[in-house]
Scaffold this motif. Structure first.
Motif, short mmCIF file in Angstrom:
data_model
loop_
_atom_site.label_atom_id
_atom_site.label_comp_id
_atom_site.label_asym_id
_atom_site.label_seq_id
_atom_site.Cartn_x
_atom_site.Cartn_y
_atom_site.Cartn_z
N SER A 61 -6.43 7.45 6.29
CA SER A 61 -6.01 7.81 5.63
C SER A 61 -5.19 9.14 5.74
O SER A 61 -5.62 9.63 6.78
N THR A 63 -5.40 11.63 3.41
CA THR A 63 -6.51 12.78 2.60
C THR A 63 -6.47 13.11 3.43
O THR A 63 -7.63 14.10 4.25
N SER A 189 0.59 10.52 6.18
CA SER A 189 0.07 9.27 5.54
C SER A 189 0.68 7.95 6.00
O SER A 189 2.30 7.82 6.10
N PHE A 191 0.28 4.93 3.76
CA PHE A 191 -0.06 4.65 2.44
C PHE A 191 1.67 3.40 2.57
O PHE A 191 2.53 4.63 2.42
N GLY A 197 5.29 3.36 5.77
CA GLY A 197 4.15 2.39 5.15
C GLY A 197 3.30 1.68 6.11
O GLY A 197 3.74 0.85 6.80
N GLY A 200 -2.00 -1.01 3.81
CA GLY A 200 -3.34 -0.42 3.27
C GLY A 200 -3.33 1.22 3.42
O GLY A 200 -2.63 1.33 3.72
N ASP A 201 -4.23 1.13 3.97
CA ASP A 201 -4.93 2.45 3.65
C ASP A 201 -4.56 3.34 5.11
O ASP A 201 -5.18 2.52 5.50
N GLY A 203 -3.31 6.76 8.87
CA GLY A 203 -2.76 7.78 8.46
C GLY A 203 -2.47 8.71 9.92
O GLY A 203 -2.98 7.83 10.83
N GLN A 245 -4.46 -1.76 11.16
CA GLN A 245 -3.20 -0.98 10.43
C GLN A 245 -2.14 -0.36 11.25
O GLN A 245 -0.66 -0.82 11.43
#
Ligand code: PLP
Length: 390
Positions: A61, A63, A189, A191, A197, A200-201, A203, A245
């Motif tokens: 992510s 974060t 990110s 997201f 994007g 899902g999550d 980064g 992803q």
């Protein structure tokens, strides 16, 4: 009543890419290589090439990207990190995770990004409190790059390093080059609602410095050592991005440049249609935003709730990013604020409102948004007629 315009339309993009994207995901499913492996490596190569950075490490992510960057820097209790007061909470959250202290600095009212004089005051405030200033987190808010040259100058003068929080700005350019190399480390990110994007999550970290490859790769997988993976040499985390992803990002990357161009067209139409009645976001001449958000600053004293309700009645959804400056949020109120406070961040929190923005917003929908905003501003209950500008 007219049909509601989507605030962000991820389905239009999904339809455009449906066949190759679903095939790519299925291929990963069938390959059995779900964690790291060739799909992740290919994604990292393509992201690095797109951003013009030497290295890219995908992570779970935005974060986690920020957290890994600060872990690699060895941030510890007693250290201070300058953060803008007007941003998403994750920017400061990761500083607090490591027991260090975020020190909040004010932002510029025109760009919404870190005010360099405010950042300088935050460094002084940190020192006055006996903390050791270590880094500045420059956020490229709403997709527009921060003042990276000025921030780098301040950082060099104060002996700090810079982490670029480009969670909203992958693909944006500063002085002719895409973000990814403006700071020691750039975090982004994927997201779903960010300009690029996944489903899902996800980064990534982008950087040029070869010396950062080993520590970041290790920290991403529990601090594992290079020779013996059962000998963990650092305290790390599980911060990997799924191969599925990565397959989604690789497909979306093929149309991303076109999508960035479409976002410019929407932003230009909004600026044309609204610039005479309300403060529209200023596009700085030396940078290109990816318009993660299109954020207006309403005239002081406007009843924002009434303004939003008026738009909603006309089928135009809005959002408020951000309705509370970080230092006014419960979890962050105990952290220091730069000498002189953050009056701009506080004022923006009362006045900003974001309009629908995505690459597939048709001309008719743009015109409806413009008409609805102009109408709402002209009605006395939601503002002082004619009081545009800042
Ligand atoms: C979205 C965002 C993050 C966090 O990214 P996630 O992928 O949601 O963890 C961090 N900083 C800013 C400015 C963001 O907008």
């Amino acid at each position: 009543m007219a049909e509601t315009i989507p605030f962000i339309d991820l389905q239009a993009q999904r339809a455009r890419l449906a066949e190759p994207l679903e095939a790519a995901v299925l291929e990963v499913v069938r390959s059995g290589r779900w964690i790291l492996g060739p799909e992740v490596e290919a994604c990292e190569r393509e992201l690095a090439a797109f951003a013009g950075a030497e290295h890219c490490l995908t992570v779970a992510s935005g974060t986690d990207a920020l957290a890994l960057a600060l872990m690699a820097a060895g941030l510890k209790p007693g250290d201070a990190v300058v953060c803008p007061a007007f941003t998403f909470a994750a920017t400061a959250e990761v500083v607090a995770w490591l027991g260090a202290t975020p020190v909040f600095a004010d932002v510029d009212p025109a760009s919404f990004n870190l005010d360099v004089a405010g950042a300088e005051r935050a460094v002084a405030t940190a020192r006055a409190r006996g903390l050791t200033p270590r880094a500045i987190i420059a956020v490229d808010l709403f997709g527009q790059p921060a003042d990276h040259a000025e921030i780098a100058e301040l950082a060099a003068a104060e002996g700090l390093w810079v982490l670029d929080d480009a969670a909203q700005a992958f693909g944006a350019s500063y002085r002719g080059r895409r973000l990814g190399t403006r700071a020691r480390l750039t975090a982004t990110s994927f997201f779903p609602a960010k300009p690029l994007g996944c489903y899902g999550d996800g980064g990534a970290l982008l950087f040029d410095d070869d010396d950062l490859v080993e520590p970041l790769t290790s920290l991403r997988v529990h601090g594992q050592g290079g020779d013996d993976k059962y000998d963990n040499v650092r305290i790390g985390m599980n911060g990997r991005m799924d191969a599925i992803q990565c397959a989604v990002i690789r497909q979306k990357l093929t149309i991303f440049e076109d999508e960035i161009a479409r976002r410019q067209e929407v932003a230009a139409a909004y600026a044309d249609g609204l610039g005479d009645v309300v403060a529209v976001p200023r596009a700085m001449p030396d940078r290109r935003s990816v318009w993660a958000q299109y954020t207006l600053t309403l005239p002081a004293g406007t009843d924002r709730d009434a303004f939003r309700a008026d738009l909603q009645e006309n089928g135009v959804p809005t959002a408020v990013y951000y309705g509370r400056a970080l230092h006014h949020q419960t979890a962050y109120a105990r952290y220091p604020v730069a000498e002189g406070g953050c009056p701009v961040a506080e004022d923006l929190a009362r006045r900003v409102v974001s309009l629908p923005m995505h690459p597939y917003l048709a001309a008719e929908a743009q015109a409806r948004v413009i008409e609805a905003v102009r109408g709402a501003l002209a009605r006395p209950r939601s503002g002082t007629p004619g009081a545009g500008g800042r």
